[in-house]
Write a protein that holds these residues in place. Sequence first.
Motif, PDB file in Angstrom:
ATOM      1  N   GLY A 176      12.247  25.424  -7.339  1.00  0.00           N
ATOM      2  CA  GLY A 176      11.697  25.050  -8.513  1.00  0.00           C
ATOM      3  C   GLY A 176      11.646  23.841  -9.370  1.00  0.00           C
ATOM      4  N   ASN A 177      12.887  22.994  -8.592  1.00  0.00           N
ATOM      5  CA  ASN A 177      12.875  21.854  -9.410  1.00  0.00           C
ATOM      6  C   ASN A 177      12.120  20.849  -8.536  1.00  0.00           C
ATOM      7  N   SER A 178      12.067  19.460  -9.025  1.00  0.00           N
ATOM      8  CA  SER A 178      11.292  18.467  -8.494  1.00  0.00           C
ATOM      9  C   SER A 178      12.149  17.391  -8.068  1.00  0.00           C
ATOM     10  N   LEU A 179      11.565  16.639  -6.791  1.00  0.00           N
ATOM     11  CA  LEU A 179      12.079  15.516  -6.220  1.00  0.00           C
ATOM     12  C   LEU A 179      11.266  14.561  -5.993  1.00  0.00           C
ATOM     13  N   SER A 180      11.425  13.184  -5.993  1.00  0.00           N
ATOM     14  CA  SER A 180      10.773  12.140  -5.562  1.00  0.00           C
ATOM     15  C   SER A 180      11.343  11.448  -4.247  1.00  0.00           C
ATOM     16  N   VAL A 181      10.745  11.016  -3.238  1.00  0.00           N
ATOM     17  CA  VAL A 181      11.208  10.433  -2.169  1.00  0.00           C
ATOM     18  C   VAL A 181      10.278   9.056  -2.041  1.00  0.00           C
ATOM     19  N   SER A 182      11.224   8.092  -1.546  1.00  0.00           N
ATOM     20  CA  SER A 182      10.307   6.861  -1.448  1.00  0.00           C
ATOM     21  C   SER A 182      10.616   6.112  -0.233  1.00  0.00           C
ATOM     22  N   CYS A 183       9.581   4.950   0.173  1.00  0.00           N
ATOM     23  CA  CYS A 183       9.730   4.466   1.370  1.00  0.00           C
ATOM     24  C   CYS A 183       9.600   2.938   1.161  1.00  0.00           C
ATOM     25  N   VAL A 184      10.216   2.131   1.972  1.00  0.00           N
ATOM     26  CA  VAL A 184      10.010   0.737   1.704  1.00  0.00           C
ATOM     27  C   VAL A 184       9.427   0.443   3.306  1.00  0.00           C
ATOM     28  N   ALA A 185       8.254  -0.672   3.307  1.00  0.00           N
ATOM     29  CA  ALA A 185       7.542  -0.895   4.728  1.00  0.00           C
ATOM     30  C   ALA A 185       7.832  -2.251   4.558  1.00  0.00           C
ATOM     31  N   SER A 186       8.045  -2.459   6.064  1.00  0.00           N
ATOM     32  CA  SER A 186       8.039  -4.051   6.329  1.00  0.00           C
ATOM     33  C   SER A 186       7.534  -4.099   8.067  1.00  0.00           C
ATOM     34  N   GLY A 187       7.183  -5.325   8.217  1.00  0.00           N
ATOM     35  CA  GLY A 187       6.770  -5.616   9.737  1.00  0.00           C
ATOM     36  C   GLY A 187       5.251  -5.571  10.036  1.00  0.00           C
ATOM     37  N   PHE A 188       4.651  -5.059   9.096  1.00  0.00           N
ATOM     38  CA  PHE A 188       3.063  -4.793   9.399  1.00  0.00           C
ATOM     39  C   PHE A 188       2.401  -5.109   7.810  1.00  0.00           C
ATOM     40  N   ILE A 189       1.142  -5.311   7.906  1.00  0.00           N
ATOM     41  CA  ILE A 189       0.371  -5.472   6.721  1.00  0.00           C
ATOM     42  C   ILE A 189       0.258  -4.170   6.123  1.00  0.00           C
ATOM     43  N   PHE A 190       1.090  -3.922   5.282  1.00  0.00           N
ATOM     44  CA  PHE A 190       1.094  -2.477   4.570  1.00  0.00           C
ATOM     45  C   PHE A 190      -0.248  -2.025   3.673  1.00  0.00           C
ATOM     46  N   SER A 191      -0.885  -3.196   3.114  1.00  0.00           N
ATOM     47  CA  SER A 191      -2.270  -2.767   2.626  1.00  0.00           C
ATOM     48  C   SER A 191      -3.183  -2.455   3.430  1.00  0.00           C
ATOM     49  N   GLN A 192      -3.186  -2.653   4.672  1.00  0.00           N
ATOM     50  CA  GLN A 192      -4.414  -2.405   5.478  1.00  0.00           C
ATOM     51  C   GLN A 192      -4.247  -1.065   6.151  1.00  0.00           C
ATOM     52  N   TYR A 193      -3.117  -0.280   6.231  1.00  0.00           N
ATOM     53  CA  TYR A 193      -3.077   0.947   6.829  1.00  0.00           C
ATOM     54  C   TYR A 193      -2.718   2.207   6.159  1.00  0.00           C
ATOM     55  N   CYS A 194      -3.419   3.356   6.506  1.00  0.00           N
ATOM     56  CA  CYS A 194      -3.189   4.564   5.944  1.00  0.00           C
ATOM     57  C   CYS A 194      -1.355   4.727   6.295  1.00  0.00           C
ATOM     58  N   VAL A 195      -0.756   5.368   5.166  1.00  0.00           N
ATOM     59  CA  VAL A 195       0.396   5.651   5.420  1.00  0.00           C
ATOM     60  C   VAL A 195       0.757   7.181   4.998  1.00  0.00           C
ATOM     61  N   CYS A 234       8.605   8.723   6.566  1.00  0.00           N
ATOM     62  CA  CYS A 234       7.681   7.879   6.164  1.00  0.00           C
ATOM     63  C   CYS A 234       6.823   7.316   7.642  1.00  0.00           C
ATOM     64  N   ALA A 235       5.894   7.335   7.537  1.00  0.00           N
ATOM     65  CA  ALA A 235       5.194   6.803   8.968  1.00  0.00           C
ATOM     66  C   ALA A 235       3.862   6.134   8.531  1.00  0.00           C
ATOM     67  N   LYS A 236       3.666   5.250   9.622  1.00  0.00           N
ATOM     68  CA  LYS A 236       2.259   4.178   9.533  1.00  0.00           C
ATOM     69  C   LYS A 236       1.248   5.163  10.385  1.00  0.00           C
ATOM     70  N   GLY A 237       0.144   4.845   9.716  1.00  0.00           N
ATOM     71  CA  GLY A 237      -1.011   5.355  10.398  1.00  0.00           C
ATOM     72  C   GLY A 237      -1.689   4.522  11.548  1.00  0.00           C
ATOM     73  N   LEU A 238      -2.952   5.042  11.711  1.00  0.00           N
ATOM     74  CA  LEU A 238      -3.247   4.109  13.003  1.00  0.00           C
ATOM     75  C   LEU A 238      -4.477   3.347  12.734  1.00  0.00           C
ATOM     76  N   GLY A 239      -4.826   3.308  11.341  1.00  0.00           N
ATOM     77  CA  GLY A 239      -5.621   2.446  10.707  1.00  0.00           C
ATOM     78  C   GLY A 239      -5.801   2.253   9.422  1.00  0.00           C
ATOM     79  N   SER A 240      -6.674   1.996   8.587  1.00  0.00           N
ATOM     80  CA  SER A 240      -7.026   1.999   7.309  1.00  0.00           C
ATOM     81  C   SER A 240      -7.257   3.352   6.907  1.00  0.00           C
ATOM     82  N   SER A 241      -7.946   4.213   7.429  1.00  0.00           N
ATOM     83  CA  SER A 241      -8.407   5.630   7.079  1.00  0.00           C
ATOM     84  C   SER A 241      -7.306   6.380   7.650  1.00  0.00           C
ATOM     85  N   CYS A 242      -7.172   7.409   6.946  1.00  0.00           N
ATOM     86  CA  CYS A 242      -6.254   8.602   7.195  1.00  0.00           C
ATOM     87  C   CYS A 242      -7.067   9.637   7.871  1.00  0.00           C
TER      88      CYS A 242
END
Length: 125
Positions: free
Chosen positions: A15-34, A96-104
């Motif tokens: 019933g409680n809440s939790l947030s998890v986060s991920c920091v990415a590097s090594g690729f152009i993050f803004s161009q990929y589905c994650v 946390c995972a990187k997608g294959l392209g910009s769209s999921c």
Amino acid sequence: QVQLVESGGALVEPGNSLSVSCVASGFIFSQYCVAWVRRVPGKGLEFVSAINSGGWRYLFRDSVKGRFTISRDNSKNTLHLKMNNLKPEDTATYFCAKGLGSSCLTEDPSDYSDRGLGTQVTVAS
């Protein structure tokens, strides 16, 4: 090379809440589905949620719809998963995972093969 570092996992009561986060590097993050995928003990790897490169299209597995929210900050190369009303069946290692392209385009967890080491989320009384 692609690096994804998760954080925020914890032991929480149902019933409680939790947030998890991920920091990415090594690729152009803004161009990929994650995405977030999870490994459930005894059940293998499951798709949880994904967000497209622009942050405006989302995918969720049915069992978390209405409870989980995914977001990204392309200026900080970060991905977040806010989990509300957690259930014991949400217990898993979250990756946390990187997608294959910009769209999921897929909910097949094997299509998200670039993953971090994971963060453990345990939901128990």
